[in-house]
Design a protein around this motif. Structure first.
Motif, PDB file in Angstrom:
ATOM      1  N   HIS A  84       0.816  -1.214   0.000  1.00  0.00           N
ATOM      2  CA  HIS A  84       0.000   0.000   0.000  1.00  0.00           C
ATOM      3  C   HIS A  84       0.854   1.271   0.000  1.00  0.00           C
ATOM      4  CE1 HIS A  84      -2.941  -3.004   1.472  1.00  0.00           C
ATOM      5  NE2 HIS A  84      -3.837  -2.236   0.886  1.00  0.00           N
ATOM      6  N   SER A  85       2.152   1.121  -0.187  1.00  0.00           N
ATOM      7  CA  SER A  85       3.047   2.273  -0.123  1.00  0.00           C
ATOM      8  C   SER A  85       3.266   2.872  -1.500  1.00  0.00           C
ATOM      9  CB  SER A  85       4.401   1.865   0.470  1.00  0.00           C
ATOM     10  OG  SER A  85       4.270   1.562   1.835  1.00  0.00           O
ATOM     11  N   ASN A  86       3.663   4.123  -1.510  1.00  0.00           N
ATOM     12  CA  ASN A  86       4.032   4.840  -2.730  1.00  0.00           C
ATOM     13  C   ASN A  86       5.547   4.893  -2.785  1.00  0.00           C
ATOM     14  OD1 ASN A  86       4.492   6.553  -4.848  1.00  0.00           O
ATOM     15  ND2 ASN A  86       3.197   8.222  -4.088  1.00  0.00           N
ATOM     16  N   ALA A  87       6.133   4.134  -3.700  1.00  0.00           N
ATOM     17  CA  ALA A  87       7.594   4.052  -3.771  1.00  0.00           C
ATOM     18  C   ALA A  87       8.222   5.340  -4.283  1.00  0.00           C
ATOM     19  CB  ALA A  87       8.021   2.886  -4.661  1.00  0.00           C
ATOM     20  N   GLU A  88       7.427   6.208  -4.907  1.00  0.00           N
ATOM     21  CA  GLU A  88       7.969   7.479  -5.414  1.00  0.00           C
ATOM     22  C   GLU A  88       7.021   8.616  -5.044  1.00  0.00           C
ATOM     23  OE1 GLU A  88       9.429   9.557  -9.573  1.00  0.00           O
ATOM     24  OE2 GLU A  88       9.388   7.373  -9.436  1.00  0.00           O
ATOM     25  N   LEU A  89       7.006   8.920  -3.753  1.00  0.00           N
ATOM     26  CA  LEU A  89       6.207  10.053  -3.292  1.00  0.00           C
ATOM     27  C   LEU A  89       6.728  11.343  -3.896  1.00  0.00           C
ATOM     28  CD1 LEU A  89       4.056  11.124  -1.218  1.00  0.00           C
ATOM     29  CD2 LEU A  89       5.962  11.434   0.363  1.00  0.00           C
ATOM     30  N   GLU A  90       8.045  11.439  -3.990  1.00  0.00           N
ATOM     31  CA  GLU A  90       8.673  12.647  -4.534  1.00  0.00           C
ATOM     32  C   GLU A  90      10.016  12.269  -5.143  1.00  0.00           C
ATOM     33  OE1 GLU A  90       9.586  17.213  -3.005  1.00  0.00           O
ATOM     34  OE2 GLU A  90       8.199  15.885  -1.928  1.00  0.00           O
ATOM     35  N   ARG A  91      10.376  12.960  -6.217  1.00  0.00           N
ATOM     36  CA  ARG A  91      11.683  12.777  -6.850  1.00  0.00           C
ATOM     37  C   ARG A  91      12.408  14.119  -6.791  1.00  0.00           C
ATOM     38  NH1 ARG A  91      14.039   9.054 -10.295  1.00  0.00           N
ATOM     39  NH2 ARG A  91      12.089   7.864 -10.352  1.00  0.00           N
ATOM     40  N   ILE A  92      13.559  14.119  -6.127  1.00  0.00           N
ATOM     41  CA  ILE A  92      14.284  15.369  -5.887  1.00  0.00           C
ATOM     42  C   ILE A  92      15.552  15.383  -6.741  1.00  0.00           C
ATOM     43  CG2 ILE A  92      15.472  16.766  -4.155  1.00  0.00           C
ATOM     44  CD1 ILE A  92      13.611  15.561  -2.063  1.00  0.00           C
ATOM     45  N   GLU A  93      15.720  16.441  -7.523  1.00  0.00           N
ATOM     46  CA  GLU A  93      16.944  16.626  -8.306  1.00  0.00           C
ATOM     47  C   GLU A  93      18.011  17.223  -7.399  1.00  0.00           C
ATOM     48  OE1 GLU A  93      16.441  18.782 -11.894  1.00  0.00           O
ATOM     49  OE2 GLU A  93      14.789  17.521 -12.632  1.00  0.00           O
ATOM     50  N   GLY A 115      23.783  16.534  -9.670  1.00  0.00           N
ATOM     51  CA  GLY A 115      23.413  15.997 -10.972  1.00  0.00           C
ATOM     52  C   GLY A 115      22.648  14.699 -10.886  1.00  0.00           C
ATOM     53  N   GLN A 116      22.494  14.139  -9.695  1.00  0.00           N
ATOM     54  CA  GLN A 116      21.737  12.909  -9.511  1.00  0.00           C
ATOM     55  C   GLN A 116      20.313  13.220  -9.080  1.00  0.00           C
ATOM     56  OE1 GLN A 116      24.557  11.506  -6.541  1.00  0.00           O
ATOM     57  NE2 GLN A 116      25.177   9.834  -7.917  1.00  0.00           N
ATOM     58  N   GLU A 117      19.513  12.188  -8.991  1.00  0.00           N
ATOM     59  CA  GLU A 117      18.158  12.308  -8.474  1.00  0.00           C
ATOM     60  C   GLU A 117      17.998  11.391  -7.279  1.00  0.00           C
ATOM     61  OE1 GLU A 117      15.218  13.486 -12.139  1.00  0.00           O
ATOM     62  OE2 GLU A 117      15.498  11.362 -11.682  1.00  0.00           O
ATOM     63  N   ARG A 118      17.154  11.806  -6.356  1.00  0.00           N
ATOM     64  CA  ARG A 118      16.845  10.942  -5.222  1.00  0.00           C
ATOM     65  C   ARG A 118      15.350  10.687  -5.192  1.00  0.00           C
ATOM     66  NH1 ARG A 118      18.104  11.411   1.288  1.00  0.00           N
ATOM     67  NH2 ARG A 118      16.894   9.555   1.836  1.00  0.00           N
ATOM     68  N   GLN A 119      15.012   9.416  -5.183  1.00  0.00           N
ATOM     69  CA  GLN A 119      13.607   9.004  -5.132  1.00  0.00           C
ATOM     70  C   GLN A 119      13.203   8.837  -3.675  1.00  0.00           C
ATOM     71  OE1 GLN A 119      12.423   5.863  -7.953  1.00  0.00           O
ATOM     72  NE2 GLN A 119      11.419   4.845  -6.216  1.00  0.00           N
ATOM     73  N   ILE A 120      12.175   9.537  -3.257  1.00  0.00           N
ATOM     74  CA  ILE A 120      11.705   9.491  -1.869  1.00  0.00           C
ATOM     75  C   ILE A 120      10.389   8.728  -1.827  1.00  0.00           C
ATOM     76  CG2 ILE A 120      11.042  10.826   0.161  1.00  0.00           C
ATOM     77  CD1 ILE A 120      13.887  11.373  -0.605  1.00  0.00           C
ATOM     78  N   ARG A 121      10.350   7.626  -1.057  1.00  0.00           N
ATOM     79  CA  ARG A 121       9.101   6.897  -0.874  1.00  0.00           C
ATOM     80  C   ARG A 121       8.338   7.487   0.305  1.00  0.00           C
ATOM     81  NH1 ARG A 121       9.712   1.485  -1.414  1.00  0.00           N
ATOM     82  NH2 ARG A 121       7.578   1.208  -0.630  1.00  0.00           N
ATOM     83  N   ASP A 122       7.059   7.146   0.398  1.00  0.00           N
ATOM     84  CA  ASP A 122       6.230   7.792   1.419  1.00  0.00           C
ATOM     85  C   ASP A 122       6.729   7.526   2.835  1.00  0.00           C
ATOM     86  OD1 ASP A 122       5.575   5.121   1.274  1.00  0.00           O
ATOM     87  OD2 ASP A 122       3.412   5.427   0.981  1.00  0.00           O
ATOM     88  N   PHE A 123       7.096   6.284   3.130  1.00  0.00           N
ATOM     89  CA  PHE A 123       7.597   5.960   4.470  1.00  0.00           C
ATOM     90  C   PHE A 123       8.896   5.171   4.303  1.00  0.00           C
ATOM     91  CE2 PHE A 123       2.901   5.867   4.623  1.00  0.00           C
ATOM     92  CZ  PHE A 123       2.702   7.007   5.392  1.00  0.00           C
ATOM     93  N   PRO A 124      10.024   5.691   4.803  1.00  0.00           N
ATOM     94  CA  PRO A 124      11.311   5.000   4.609  1.00  0.00           C
ATOM     95  C   PRO A 124      11.254   3.561   5.095  1.00  0.00           C
ATOM     96  CG  PRO A 124      11.635   7.172   5.576  1.00  0.00           C
ATOM     97  CD  PRO A 124      10.163   6.916   5.593  1.00  0.00           C
ATOM     98  N   GLU A 125      11.690   2.626   4.247  1.00  0.00           N
ATOM     99  CA  GLU A 125      11.614   1.214   4.610  1.00  0.00           C
ATOM    100  C   GLU A 125      12.368   0.921   5.899  1.00  0.00           C
ATOM    101  OE1 GLU A 125      12.694  -1.515   1.602  1.00  0.00           O
ATOM    102  OE2 GLU A 125      10.965  -1.082   0.341  1.00  0.00           O
ATOM    103  N   ARG A 126      13.506   1.575   6.075  1.00  0.00           N
ATOM    104  CA  ARG A 126      14.299   1.295   7.274  1.00  0.00           C
ATOM    105  C   ARG A 126      13.538   1.698   8.532  1.00  0.00           C
ATOM    106  NH1 ARG A 126      20.475   3.415   8.513  1.00  0.00           N
ATOM    107  NH2 ARG A 126      21.054   1.694   9.886  1.00  0.00           N
ATOM    108  N   ALA A 127      12.867   2.849   8.478  1.00  0.00           N
ATOM    109  CA  ALA A 127      12.094   3.307   9.630  1.00  0.00           C
ATOM    110  C   ALA A 127      10.910   2.380   9.891  1.00  0.00           C
ATOM    111  CB  ALA A 127      11.603   4.739   9.397  1.00  0.00           C
TER     112      ALA A 127
END
Length: 568
Positions: free
Chosen positions: A268-277, A281-293
């Protein structure tokens, strides 16, 4: 466990001796008044025997029984000598002659034509002794006097009871075969050089049997159904916050329920809640709730919950909020304001040890610090924790409120080092100083959850790596100029001391303002505001309102040389 007593009595009546039926939790005593040659005061002798045996059992683990009215070495019906002792009198005298008072249950029963008294000694809650301090502990079928070290160990374990180490009346056949097979698979995967093949060997290697070979409660939690008809956990999915949930019960044994719970959350999670440039020069994909947490919150809930309570763990998930509510309070010695730094004995060490050997948890991990790092490092608020004696609830908010912090963190390795950017104290300091201009020692101690002495050492380290600078006269710390520049370039506010001065002057432009309002308006710690006000007053920029209080948070300040307008 009265059935254990009845089976032993039947075996004795059939020709066994009482001493052959004794165990770590069962003892047979002859009433001195019925001995072939009574000596001295039989009633006093009987009390001493029962008193010492009850204390011995109470200082051991688990429920135990003393049966009064049998001769140890006799066989069959001759072993049953009986007793006229009063059960009420026995229970009362044991209670009054132990420290702390030990409550036992005693009742008379007829067996093989003789009156017996069966005394039940419950699992002890403290270290028990006679009023003169003498104490022993049952080991096998013997009572061993307690050393000082053994007394301390009992006191600690009784103050922090391991309910998952309690004995049960179940055996391997009562456990779930699929769960046991998964346990063998996990154990062999974790220990490829030490392969096991049988369920009984698995239980023994995980430390889930006691010295008598009986199953411990942790075995039932891991491989059985500890809550009976009640599910061990529930997953609630809400398509929107506050919407009616879709409920899924997790009623499998723990070893299966943990991965099921994590899978339900991920499905039920969103693996790409936000994509930050990133500026790199790279991108970071932010999921809704960090898996580690999430992993830490769920594993902690299952491993640390109170398994004597029948309520399930409740995982409540929506697109923007995830909470994990676990029955039972925080571990003994852990305070809500010291979650990040307090090392404590886990509440279920037997279960924790088994989970560790299966590779499901780290035996000494606190978990909370990892949750904080995962959330702060992805540009979000730290988790919120509610805790009382009945439950612990950890909640995560999905929205990324500071994408600029994520971008800034990608640049900071060149300034403070790569490993420091994932350090909890670094992330806490950055989050705080993105909103306030400075950090005081008292504020840092609360933020880092450390003592003042520990906090000073951490602040010195943060200065040493180039994150902070120290203002010794003000006894405060602020972001180093290069760090502040990086944060501001990524649209993170990071106010400076000068910003407080400007804010104070702007506030005073419309009339006198109190200390309290200045602190509220600037968001800076009170000691920092006090130092700024002192500096402005020494330069003649501001002055105290002579018509107001002379000290305290209600002191009013005004621009120098102005008449006091109407009070604010």
């Amino acid at each position: 466990m009265y059935d254990v007593v009845q089976r032993a009595l039947s075996a004795i009546a059939a020709g066994q001796t009482p001493d052959s039926q004794e165990s770590a939790h069962l003892d047979f005593k002859e009433d001195p008044a019925r001995a072939a040659h009574p000596r001295g005061n039989p009633e006093a002798h009987r009390l001493q025997i029962l008193l010492d045996t009850a204390i011995c059992f109470a200082n051991a683990d688990g429920e135990s029984f003393i049966v009064l009215g049998l001769r140890d070495k006799a066989r069959g019906p001759e072993a049953f000598t009986g007793t006229d002792a009063s059960p009420q009198d026995i229970a009362s005298k044991i209670f009054n002659r132990t420290r702390p008072n030990l409550t036992v249950e005693a009742r008379a029963e007829e067996f093989a034509g003789r009156r017996l008294v069966i005394i039940r000694v419950p699992q002890g809650l403290a270290l028990y002794s006679r009023t003169d301090g003498a104490a022993a502990r049952r080991t096998g079928t013997s009572c061993i006097p307690l050393s000082d070290g053994a007394r301390q160990q009992i006191r600690f374990s009784r103050a922090n009871p391991d309910r998952t180490a309690a004995p049960t009346a179940l055996d391997t056949d009562d456990l779930d075969g699929i769960a046991l097979a998964e346990g063998i698979r996990r154990f062999n995967s974790r220990h490829p050089d030490d392969v096991i093949v049988s369920s009984d060997e698995l239980l023994r290697r995980l430390g889930l049997r006691n010295h008598d070979g009986g199953l411990l409660s942790a075995a039932v939690v891991l491989f059985g159904h500890p809550l009976g008809a009640q599910p061990s956990a529930q997953h609630l999915w809400r398509p929107a916050p506050g919407a009616e949930p879709e409920r899924n019960d997790l009623d499998d044994p723990l070893i299966l329920a943990i991965p099921q719970a994590l899978q339900r959350i991920r499905s039920h999670s969103n693996a790409e809640l936000e994509r930050i440039e990133l500026p790199t020069g790279q991108e970071r994909q932010i999921r809704d709730f960090p898996e580690r947490a999430v992993d830490e919150a769920v594993l902690n809930a299952f491993a640390h919950r109170d398994w004597t309570l029948g309520r399930p763990i409740v995982i409540d998930q929506s697109p923007v909020i995830l909470s994990v509510d676990s029955p039972g309070g925080l571990p003994v010695g852990v305070r809500r304001d010291r979650l990040l730094t307090t090392s404590s004995a886990p509440p279920n060490p037997t279960l924790m040890s088994a989970l560790h050997r299966l590779g499901l948890v780290e035996e000494t991990s606190r978990g909370f610090d990892r949750m904080w790092i995962a959330m702060l490092g992805s540009g979000r608020e730290a988790p919120e924790v509610e805790a009382d004696e009945s439950h612990v609830r950890v909640a995560f908010a999905a929205p990324v409120d500071s994408p600029g912090m994520v971008r800034a963190l990608s640049l900071l390795p060149d300034v403070i080092g790569a490993t420091a950017t994932t350090n909890l104290n670094v992330l806490l300091a950055l989050r705080h100083l993105a909103r306030a201009s400075a950090l005081t020692e008292a504020g840092a101690a609360a933020l880092f959850q450390l003592s003042r002495a520990e906090c000073r050492a951490v602040l010195a380290w943060l200065v040493g790596i180039g994150l902070l600078t120290a203002d010794q006269p003000a006894r405060s710390w602020s972001l180093a100029p290069r760090v502040r520049s990086i944060l501001r370039a990524q649209q993170v506010p990071a106010p400076a001391d000068g910003g407080i001065e400007a804010a104070v002057i702007d506030l005073l432009a419309s009339g006198p303002v109190t200390n309290r309002r200045i602190v509220s308006a600037t968001g800076a710690p009170a000691p920092v505001v006090t130092e700024v006000l002192r500096r402005l007053a020494s330069r003649g920029v501001i002055e105290k309102d002579p018509d107001g209080p002379a000290r305290g948070p209600a002191v009013r300040w005004r621009a120098s040389g102005t008449a006091p307008p109407e009070e604010k």
